[in-house]
Motif scaffolding. Sequence first.
Motif, short mmCIF file in Angstrom:
data_model
loop_
_atom_site.label_atom_id
_atom_site.label_comp_id
_atom_site.label_asym_id
_atom_site.label_seq_id
_atom_site.Cartn_x
_atom_site.Cartn_y
_atom_site.Cartn_z
N TRP A 1 -8.53 -4.87 1.52
CA TRP A 1 -7.09 -4.65 1.66
C TRP A 1 -6.74 -3.18 1.39
CZ3 TRP A 1 -4.29 -3.15 -2.70
CH2 TRP A 1 -4.95 -3.29 -3.92
N ILE B 1 3.63 -2.17 1.21
CA ILE B 1 3.41 -0.88 1.85
C ILE B 1 4.45 -0.71 2.96
CG2 ILE B 1 0.97 -0.61 1.29
CD1 ILE B 1 0.26 -1.66 4.06
N THR C 1 -6.48 -0.56 4.41
CA THR C 1 -5.26 -0.48 5.22
C THR C 1 -4.44 0.76 4.86
OG1 THR C 1 -5.18 -2.88 5.34
CG2 THR C 1 -3.13 -1.71 5.86
N ILE C 2 -4.54 1.20 3.62
CA ILE C 2 -3.76 2.33 3.14
C ILE C 2 -4.21 3.62 3.81
CG2 ILE C 2 -3.07 3.67 1.10
CD1 ILE C 2 -2.11 0.76 1.00
N LYS C 3 -3.24 4.43 4.21
CA LYS C 3 -3.54 5.76 4.76
C LYS C 3 -3.50 6.77 3.61
CE LYS C 3 -1.87 4.73 9.35
NZ LYS C 3 -0.78 4.89 10.30
N ALA D 1 1.92 2.47 6.39
CA ALA D 1 0.88 2.22 5.38
C ALA D 1 0.52 3.48 4.61
CB ALA D 1 -0.36 1.60 6.03
N ASP D 2 1.51 4.39 4.44
CA ASP D 2 1.22 5.61 3.70
C ASP D 2 2.10 5.79 2.45
OD1 ASP D 2 3.59 6.25 4.99
OD2 ASP D 2 2.80 8.03 5.99
#
Length: 131
Positions: free
Chosen positions: A5, A77, A8-10, A81-82
């Motif tokens: 999971w 998020i 997914t984060i940028k 996704a940042d």
Amino acid sequence: MSDTWLDTIKWDADGLVPAIAQETGTGTILMMAWMNREALALTRETGHAVYWSRSRRKLWHKGEESGHQQVVRALRIDCDADVVLMEVEQKGGIACHTGRHHCFFRELDGAGHWVEIAPVLKDPDAIYHKS
């Protein structure tokens, strides 16, 4: 438990993402800090906010010195996704190291001056036991 999971984060070039703490119930934005992958994983695992201190170059467990922990009720998020948004229960009512409820205590007035709009709830020297 898988940590895919987190993919997914940028993450930015330094491996960080901005994290906003929003108070459960009131919706008040309490603060913004930075998280790295380990901080976000620990936040989910422990249910308490953990951040990355850019100045100290280490993990920072919110409330480790002050006792004013943030119990995380939800992690979200944004559409890109940042940015991470955390819904938190702020223990002790103070999120800011200045002794205020939140970090956004200055507002720009019509004359172009920053005016303090939130009171200090507790002297920071008393919170952090400075002499």
